[in-house]
Design an enzyme around this catalytic site. Structure first.
Site, mmCIF file in Angstrom:
data_model
loop_
_atom_site.group_PDB
_atom_site.id
_atom_site.type_symbol
_atom_site.label_atom_id
_atom_site.label_comp_id
_atom_site.label_asym_id
_atom_site.label_seq_id
_atom_site.Cartn_x
_atom_site.Cartn_y
_atom_site.Cartn_z
ATOM 1 N N ARG A 161 0.875 -1.187 0.000
ATOM 2 C CA ARG A 161 0.000 0.000 0.000
ATOM 3 C C ARG A 161 0.901 1.222 0.000
ATOM 4 N NH1 ARG A 161 -5.270 1.132 3.654
ATOM 5 N NH2 ARG A 161 -6.035 -0.267 2.026
ATOM 6 N N HIS A 200 -7.460 0.788 -6.216
ATOM 7 C CA HIS A 200 -7.567 -0.126 -5.065
ATOM 8 C C HIS A 200 -8.164 -1.439 -5.586
ATOM 9 C CE1 HIS A 200 -7.667 -1.566 -1.102
ATOM 10 N NE2 HIS A 200 -8.613 -0.829 -0.567
ATOM 11 N N GLN A 216 -9.787 -4.367 -3.422
ATOM 12 C CA GLN A 216 -11.099 -4.032 -2.883
ATOM 13 C C GLN A 216 -12.192 -4.342 -3.907
ATOM 14 O OE1 GLN A 216 -11.881 -2.466 0.334
ATOM 15 N NE2 GLN A 216 -13.855 -3.265 -0.325
ATOM 16 N N ASP A 255 -17.661 6.154 -1.175
ATOM 17 C CA ASP A 255 -16.375 6.065 -0.472
ATOM 18 C C ASP A 255 -16.169 7.416 0.208
ATOM 19 O OD1 ASP A 255 -13.803 5.324 0.360
ATOM 20 O OD2 ASP A 255 -12.869 5.872 -1.545
ATOM 21 N N CYS A 261 -16.355 0.592 0.892
ATOM 22 C CA CYS A 261 -15.128 -0.167 1.178
ATOM 23 C C CYS A 261 -14.702 -0.051 2.638
ATOM 24 C CB CYS A 261 -14.010 0.288 0.248
ATOM 25 S SG CYS A 261 -13.474 1.993 0.495
ATOM 26 N N ARG A 309 -12.765 -9.424 1.455
ATOM 27 C CA ARG A 309 -11.359 -9.071 1.194
ATOM 28 C C ARG A 309 -10.485 -10.306 1.411
ATOM 29 N NH1 ARG A 309 -9.705 -3.822 1.679
ATOM 30 N NH2 ARG A 309 -7.771 -4.642 0.789
HETATM 31 N N1 NVA Z 1 -10.313 6.295 -1.053
HETATM 32 C C1 NVA Z 1 -9.932 5.816 0.264
HETATM 33 C C2 NVA Z 1 -10.072 4.340 0.334
HETATM 34 C C3 NVA Z 1 -9.778 3.761 1.708
HETATM 35 C C4 NVA Z 1 -9.825 2.271 1.744
HETATM 36 C C5 NVA Z 1 -8.515 6.243 0.566
HETATM 37 O O1 NVA Z 1 -7.660 6.154 -0.315
HETATM 38 O O2 NVA Z 1 -8.269 6.681 1.691
HETATM 39 N N1 CP Z 2 -11.121 -0.830 2.637
HETATM 40 C C1 CP Z 2 -9.838 -0.799 3.061
HETATM 41 O O1 CP Z 2 -8.893 -0.935 2.273
HETATM 42 O O2 CP Z 2 -9.695 -0.637 4.396
HETATM 43 P P1 CP Z 2 -8.348 -0.352 5.201
HETATM 44 O O3 CP Z 2 -7.867 1.016 4.790
HETATM 45 O O4 CP Z 2 -8.728 -0.429 6.632
HETATM 46 O O5 CP Z 2 -7.333 -1.397 4.814
#
Ligand code: NVA
Ligand code: CP
Length: 315
Positions: free
Chosen positions: A108, A135, A138, A231, A271, A299
Site C-alpha cells: 500500500r 484499489h 477491494q 467512499d 469499502c 477481502r
Molecule cells: N479512497 C480511500 C479508500 C480507503 C480504503 C482512501 O484512499 O483513503
Molecule cells: N477498505 C480498506 O482498504 O480498508 P483499510 O484502509 O482499513 O485497509
C-alpha cells in the site's frame, strides 16, 4: 512470466472471472481438508509474503495477514515508518532484497509509479494493496459480494456517488467494466475520473458488453442502480483538504433519498472506513440493503484467490 496485480486490468475479463470463482470456492472450503496451502513449502515450512504499508490500514492488514496464514504461509507486515523504505531507500533496492526471500510482495503506497517500479524489478508477484490511483483488491471483494447477492455480474448497473477522481472510482471503472457491468460515476465536475482511465474502461466495456458513464447529476447516477456505492470524500493523504472536500460532495451523499432512487433490491457497498452522516447515512449503511460486512470479509477470500492464482501463473 511473473504476474503482478498493479491495477484492475492486469487481469483479463476471463482471468477476473477465474479469480472470483476461486474466491467463492475458498470461502466455501475455508479450514477444511480441501483448502489449498500453496504457501506451505514441501518440507512443511511456511513461505513468507511481505505486506508493506506506507499508509494506515485495518481491513487490508487483517485480511492479507489472515489470508496468507490460511494459505500455509507467514505474513511479514512492515510499516514503512519502521523500515529503510520510509527513510528513502529506493523502491528498486527494496524489491531486490525482498524477492530473494519472499513469495510475493503486497504494498500500500502513494504513487502508482512506485508500485509499478517495484513490479518492474521484482521476480515475485507484486500486489497493489491501494495506491492514490487504484484499489483493485477491494474491487475483487466487492464483485464477489455483488455476485453472492445478485448471481451474475454482467449487465448490472453499478453506481458510485462521491469522489470520482479517487482510487475507488478508478478501480470501479476498470474492474466493473471487466465484469461487464454498466458503471456510472456521479461526482462533482471538479472531481471527475481521470480521462485516461475512463477511456481504458470504455475500451474494456466494449468487449464485455458493459458501459461506463460519468455524470455530475447525482440523481441520474443513482436512478435504477442495482448496486449503490460510495467512499470517503477525504482519502488518505488528503487530510489537509478536509474543509474543501465537504460542500461540493453534499449532493452526492448515499442517503435515504439516493437509495430510494436505486432499484428496490439494490445492494449498498462501502469499502470502509465509513463516515456516517457524510458520504453515507447511518440508516443506509446500517440498513437492510447494506452488504458492507460481507464486503469486508470478502477481502480475505478474494485476496487469497488472487495470491493463489498469481503464484500458480508465476510458477
Ligand atoms: N479512497 C480511500 C479508500 C480507503 C480504503 C482512501 O484512499 O483513503
Ligand atoms: N477498505 C480498506 O482498504 O480498508 P483499510 O484502509 O482499513 O485497509
Amino acid at each position: 512470466m511473473i504476474r503482478h496485480f498493479t491495477k484492475d486490468d492486469d487481469l483479463t475479463p476471463a482471468e477476473q472471472a477465474e479469480v472470483l470463482a476461486l474466491a467463492a470456492q475458498l470461502k466455501a472450503s475455508r479450514h477444511t481438508a480441501a483448502a489449498p496451502t500453496p504457501l506451505r513449502a514441501p518440507n512443511g515450512t511456511a513461505r513468507t509474503v511481505a505486506v508493506l504499508f506506507d499508509k494506515p490500514s485495518t481491513r487490508t492488514r487483517i485480511s492479507f495477514s489472515v489470508g496468507i496464514a490460511d494459505l500455509g504461509g507467514a505474513p511479514l507486515v512492515i510499516d514503512s515508518g519502521t523500515s529503510q523504505l520510509g527513510r528513502g531507500e529506493s523502491v528498486e533496492d527494496t524489491a531486490r532484497v525482498l524477492d530473494r526471500q519472499v513469495a510475493a510482495i503486497v504494498w500500500r503506497t502513494f504513487g502508482q509509479d512506485r508500485l509499478e517500479a517495484m513490479a518492474a524489478v521484482s521476480r515475485v508477484p507484486v500486489v497493489n494493496a491501494l495506491t492514490d490511483a487504484y484499489h483493485p483488491c477491494q474491487i475483487l471483494a466487492d464483485l464477489q459480494t455483488v455476485a453472492e447477492r445478485k448471481g451474475a455480474l454482467a449487465g448490472l448497473t453499478f453506481s458510485y456517488l462521491g469522489d470520482g477522481a479517487n482510487n475507488m472510482a478508478h478501480s470501479y471503472l476498470l474492474g466493473g467494466a471487466l465484469a461487464g457491468m454498466h458503471v456510472r460515476i456521479g461526482s462533482p465536475d471538479a472531481f471527475q475520473p481521470d480521462p485516461a482511465v475512463v477511456k481504458r474502461a470504455a475500451e474494456i466495456a466494449s468487449e464485455t458488453g458493459g458501459s461506463v458513464q460519468w455524470t455530475a447529476d447525482a440523481a441520474a447516477a443513482a436512478d435504477g442502480a442495482d448496486v449503490l456505492v460510495t467512499d470517503t470524500w477525504v482519502s488518505m493523504g488528503q487530510e489537509d483538504e478536509y474543509a474543501a472536500r465537504t460542500a461540493p460532495f453534499l449532493p452526492y451523499a448515499v442517503d435515504e433519498p439516493a437509495l430510494g432512487r436505486a432499484a428496490d433490491d439494490a445492494v449498498v457497498l462501502h469499502c470502509l472506513p465509513a463516515y456516517r452522516g457524510k458520504e453515507i447515512a447511518a440508516a443506509v449503511i446500517d440498513g437492510p440493503q447494506s452488504a458492507v460486512w460481507d464486503e469486508a470479509e470478502n477481502r480475505l477470500h478474494a485476496q487469497k484467490a488472487l495470491l493463489l492464482w498469481l503464484l500458480e501463473q508465476s510458477a
